[in-house]
Design a protein around this motif. Structure first.
Motif, PDB file in Angstrom:
ATOM      1  N   ALA A  19      48.306  -6.390 -16.071  1.00  0.00           N
ATOM      2  CA  ALA A  19      47.976  -5.599 -14.751  1.00  0.00           C
ATOM      3  C   ALA A  19      47.585  -4.044 -15.212  1.00  0.00           C
ATOM      4  N   ILE A  20      48.142  -3.434 -16.119  1.00  0.00           N
ATOM      5  CA  ILE A  20      47.691  -2.219 -16.798  1.00  0.00           C
ATOM      6  C   ILE A  20      46.459  -2.298 -17.194  1.00  0.00           C
ATOM      7  N   LEU A  21      46.157  -3.333 -18.041  1.00  0.00           N
ATOM      8  CA  LEU A  21      45.095  -3.566 -18.516  1.00  0.00           C
ATOM      9  C   LEU A  21      43.647  -3.706 -17.747  1.00  0.00           C
ATOM     10  N   ARG A  22      44.147  -4.512 -16.538  1.00  0.00           N
ATOM     11  CA  ARG A  22      43.568  -4.814 -15.583  1.00  0.00           C
ATOM     12  C   ARG A  22      42.915  -3.491 -14.840  1.00  0.00           C
ATOM     13  N   GLU A  23      43.992  -2.705 -14.558  1.00  0.00           N
ATOM     14  CA  GLU A  23      43.635  -1.447 -13.978  1.00  0.00           C
ATOM     15  C   GLU A  23      43.063  -0.466 -14.576  1.00  0.00           C
ATOM     16  N   ARG A  24      43.336  -0.369 -15.967  1.00  0.00           N
ATOM     17  CA  ARG A  24      42.543   0.324 -16.873  1.00  0.00           C
ATOM     18  C   ARG A  24      41.207   0.212 -17.136  1.00  0.00           C
ATOM     19  N   PHE A  25      40.723  -1.271 -16.946  1.00  0.00           N
ATOM     20  CA  PHE A  25      39.251  -1.513 -17.139  1.00  0.00           C
ATOM     21  C   PHE A  25      38.622  -1.642 -15.763  1.00  0.00           C
ATOM     22  N   GLU A  26      39.315  -1.324 -14.857  1.00  0.00           N
ATOM     23  CA  GLU A  26      38.453  -1.291 -13.480  1.00  0.00           C
ATOM     24  C   GLU A  26      37.571  -0.071 -13.584  1.00  0.00           C
ATOM     25  N   GLY A  27      36.256  -0.153 -13.630  1.00  0.00           N
ATOM     26  CA  GLY A  27      35.419   0.860 -13.896  1.00  0.00           C
ATOM     27  C   GLY A  27      34.873   1.442 -12.677  1.00  0.00           C
ATOM     28  N   GLY A  28      35.009   0.957 -11.498  1.00  0.00           N
ATOM     29  CA  GLY A  28      34.477   1.407 -10.346  1.00  0.00           C
ATOM     30  C   GLY A  28      35.348   2.475  -9.533  1.00  0.00           C
ATOM     31  N   TYR A  29      34.810   2.996  -8.490  1.00  0.00           N
ATOM     32  CA  TYR A  29      35.259   4.076  -7.402  1.00  0.00           C
ATOM     33  C   TYR A  29      36.338   3.280  -6.764  1.00  0.00           C
ATOM     34  N   ARG A  30      37.568   3.725  -6.247  1.00  0.00           N
ATOM     35  CA  ARG A  30      38.457   3.290  -5.493  1.00  0.00           C
ATOM     36  C   ARG A  30      38.507   4.099  -3.953  1.00  0.00           C
ATOM     37  N   SER A  31      38.244   5.347  -4.293  1.00  0.00           N
ATOM     38  CA  SER A  31      38.177   6.143  -3.058  1.00  0.00           C
ATOM     39  C   SER A  31      37.357   7.418  -3.095  1.00  0.00           C
ATOM     40  N   PRO A  32      36.739   7.797  -2.050  1.00  0.00           N
ATOM     41  CA  PRO A  32      35.502   9.026  -1.763  1.00  0.00           C
ATOM     42  C   PRO A  32      36.179  10.016  -2.605  1.00  0.00           C
ATOM     43  N   HIS A  33      37.470  10.397  -2.475  1.00  0.00           N
ATOM     44  CA  HIS A  33      38.167  11.390  -3.315  1.00  0.00           C
ATOM     45  C   HIS A  33      37.952  11.579  -4.580  1.00  0.00           C
TER      46      HIS A  33
END
Length: 719
Positions: free
Chosen positions: A449-463
């Motif tokens: 889960a940490i690796l998946r979170e770490r390698f998520e390269g996109g933006y998740r929020s306008p902030h």
């Protein structure tokens, strides 16, 4: 984060724990038997002889050495031969039946032939072995299996060594452990017996050599004594030493006398040449004649002095006295010469006597040195003979001691506790295996889960985008449900579901643009993105329909001439459109189509195929945009991606506002930044960023300020 990836973590836990549970249930129970052997440092003293092989030390190094002996392949081979373990399938893998159960076939390695595995791994071809070599290799495998099941370790700081053996059969485990302990004691006795035999053989050989050496040394003493003429007594040597001492004393006296005579001779010779002459010699030498003549000389000198005072210098009396004095002095000189001559004779005699004594002394010294050298050599030979005889006697004594030890050898250890048959298996600990598998799989799931979170390269929020670039966020566009997309165009969803979260996002975008342009002067709005597939055309069409449906006079232009798809979303044709207007083939009013549902005006891309960058950057395009801005409240431009083609940058310079579309969680951050940079460098006015295709359920699991938007208030929407 854990909640967002709970499915991944749960899958890892279920798979890991399930596999471990099945594997634990299939494991064969292993029983461990333990025998205790104590090293005995107390020795029974039956005879007071030094042993050939000393007893075991209880130091740590000695304990570890005995453990190494028990774990050695040679010792394990004795156990294999003793218990005939070559015929036991538990230890000999070649006697086991092949596995055919379903769990065996779950292992993909077992499904691949060995030849294929060898070819893939690049292993060398198998060496052809003889039957004897194959049997030796098979026995080595059994020995290694026994060693793998054997554990030997010292018990703390005591003298006890624990022997543990694992087996599938509890009786076999106890049997092997006890056999190892017994063979260890037998091995100690055997080693001592062999050491005694080796010592006896060596002593016999050494005694024979020493007998020969002692005889040769004795013969050498007698032979040398006969050759040198030594009788073996020290009387001759004592007399010779006394004679040498007396002669040396006489030599020293003669040497002293010679030196005194030479000194007196030198003194007399020097005085004879002085002014006083013979008188001084007489005083020095003590000669009576010289002393008498000296007295007469003094008397005559006094008389001459009186005559000189009384008479003249030529008076006969004075002349007679002076003549008498001259005769007296001549006689004194003659006597002094005789004394000097006598002294020279004495010096020569002293020298001759000293030389004779020196010659005798040298001769006697040489004789003594010869005799002493012969005596030294004789003593050396006698000591060698005595040493050889002593060593022979010591070897004979030790030979008798070693021979007497052969029948009284004892082991240096004893069995403190024999192994009993274990009643409960020691392995596997199924509960512990399942628990460890649960912990390991949970840890693995969290790491994934940490690796998946770490390698998520996109933006998740306008902030996030706003923090990275400074461009304001315009909101989120939720993804349209799959069933709704299958039933119709995504651009129609905002009309079909006016109370949905998607429709609300379009209304929110409209409100944000109104607030950003309160005077209504900025009418031309460009929708673009960095790369294809981010939903810009769907958002542009949906936004245009919402504006038109709200009563604003709105027109949308499909400027993506390479991928012409806007007319299909709105259910219109593409016979003529923007291409025909820019090429001069038609007027704008001739190509404008009307959306029957909202009254939205649409200019499709057209059917031409010329270079779009030339047409979109032409003056006609500028004139068209300026004219439409005067006639409409909203001019919406659907632009191609700015990183894919160059037309997006040309259109950004024509628009009053640019809405930058970024796909939620998918578009790489560096890619989005590069697209934004292209728009800014082209002179576009970016009013804000809009995240598209947002999974509102997953978005709600993040800790952003807008995480609960749409999903947290889903009761307000009818999706």
């Amino acid at each position: 984060m854990l909640l967002r990836h709970k499915l991944l973590i749960g899958t890892a836990i279920l798979l890991g724990t399930g596999i471990a549970t099945v594997a634990a249930m299939r494991m064969t129970p292993i029983y461990t038997a333990e025998a205790l052997v104590m090293l005995d440092n107390r020795q029974n003293t039956i005879v007071d002889f030094q042993q050939v092989m000393s007893g075991l030390s209880t130091e740590l190094g000695s304990m570890q050495s005995e453990v190494a002996v028990l774990k050695s392949p040679a010792f394990a081979e004795k156990v294999v031969d003793k218990l005939a373990l070559m015929n036991d399938p538990e230890f000999n893998a070649s006697l086991r039946p092949p596995e055919t159960d379903w769990f065996y076939y779950l292992n993909p390695r077992n499904l691949i032939p060995d030849s294929v595995m060898g070819a893939v791994s690049g292993a060398a071809p198998a060496v052809e072995l003889s039957e004897q070599e194959k049997a030796a290799n098979q026995k080595t495998g059994v020995v290694n299996t026994v060693l793998n099941n054997l554990a030997v370790r010292p018990q703390g700081r005591s003298y006890v060594i624990a022997i543990n053996f694992d087996s599938e059969d509890p009786r076999k485990a106890a049997l092997v452990a006890n056999t190892i302990a017994e063979l260890y004691l037998v091995d100690q006795l055997d080693e001592k017996f062999k050491a005694t035999q080796r010592a006896t053989a060596w002593l016999e050989e050494r005694i024979s050599e020493l007998r020969a050496d002692a005889k040769a040394a004795g013969d050498a003493v007698e032979t040398y004594r006969a050759q040198s003429g030594l009788t073996g007594t020290s009387g001759e040597n004592t007399v010779l030493s006394q004679q040498l001492g007396e002669l040396n004393t006489n030599y020293m006296l003669a040497r002293t006398a010679r030196e005194e005579a030479e000194a007196k001779q030198r003194e007399v010779a020097s005085l004879s040449n002085s002014a006083r002459g013979a008188g001084v010699i007489g005083d020095v030498m003590g000669s009576p004649l010289i002393q008498a003549l000296r007295q007469q000389e003094v008397t005559l000198q006094r008389q001459i002095a009186d005559a000189a005072n009384r008479y003249g210098p030529r008076h006969p009396t004075l002349v007679s006295l002076q003549k008498e004095l001259g005769d007296l002095q001549s006689q004194m000189r003659i006597e002094a010469g005789k004394i000097v001559q006598n002294l020279s004779n004495e010096v020569e005699v002293a020298r001759a006597r000293e030389g004779a004594l020196k010659a005798s002394l040298d001769q006697l010294s040489a004789q003594r040195d010869t005799q002493q050298a012969a005596a030294v050599n004789l003593r050396t030979l006698e000591r060698e003979a005595e040493t050889a005889q002593t060593m022979l006697q010591a070897m004979l004594t030790r030979f008798q001691e070693v021979t007497s030890q052969t029948d009284i050898q004892e082991a240096d250890a004893r069995i403190a506790s024999a192994a009993s048959i274990p009643l409960q298996p020691s392995a596997p600990d199924k509960k512990m295996i399942v628990l460890l598998a649960l912990l390991a799989s949970a840890t693995l799931g969290v790491l994934l889960a940490i690796l998946r979170e770490r390698f998520e390269g996109g933006y998740r929020s306008p902030h996030q985008f706003e923090s990275a670039t400074g461009v304001r966020g315009l909101g989120l566009v939720p993804t349209i449900p799959q069933m709704s997309r299958l039933r119709g165009s995504p651009a129609a969803y905002a009309l079909d579901k006016p109370l949905s979260a998607f429709a609300e996002s379009m209304q929110n975008l409209r409100t944000s643009l109104l607030l950003a342009n309160p005077d209504g002067r900025q009418k031309v709005i460009l929708f673009t993105s960095s790369v294809p597939g981010e939903g810009k055309s769907t958002i542009a069409a949906s936004f245009a329909r919402v504006c038109a449906n709200a009563g604003q006079k709105t027109i949308i232009l499909d400027c993506d001439m390479r991928r012409k798809g806007l007319h299909g979303m709105l259910g219109l044709d593409n016979k003529r459109g923007l291409y025909e207007v820019l090429s001069g083939e038609a007027a704008p009013s001739e190509v404008i189509q009307t959306d029957p549902r909202t009254g939205l005006h649409v200019i499709a891309s057209g059917s031409g195929s010329s270079l779009p960058q030339d047409m979109l950057g032409s003056s006609r395009m500028h004139q068209l945009i300026s004219r439409l801005a005067l006639e409409y409240d909203r001019v919406i431009i659907d632009s191609p991606p700015v990183l894919a083609v160059s037309e997006g940058k040309l259109l950004a310079a024509l628009a009053d506002q640019t809405v930058f579309i970024v796909r939620w969680g998918k578009t790489n951050r560096e890619t989005a930044m590069a697209g934004l940079k292209e728009i800014v460098e082209a002179g576009g006015e970016v009013v804000g960023v809009l995240l598209s295709q947002v999974d509102i359920r997953r978005h709600a699991q993040y800790e952003f300020p807008d995480s609960g938007r749409y999903h947290g208030y889903r009761r307000y929407y009818a999706n």
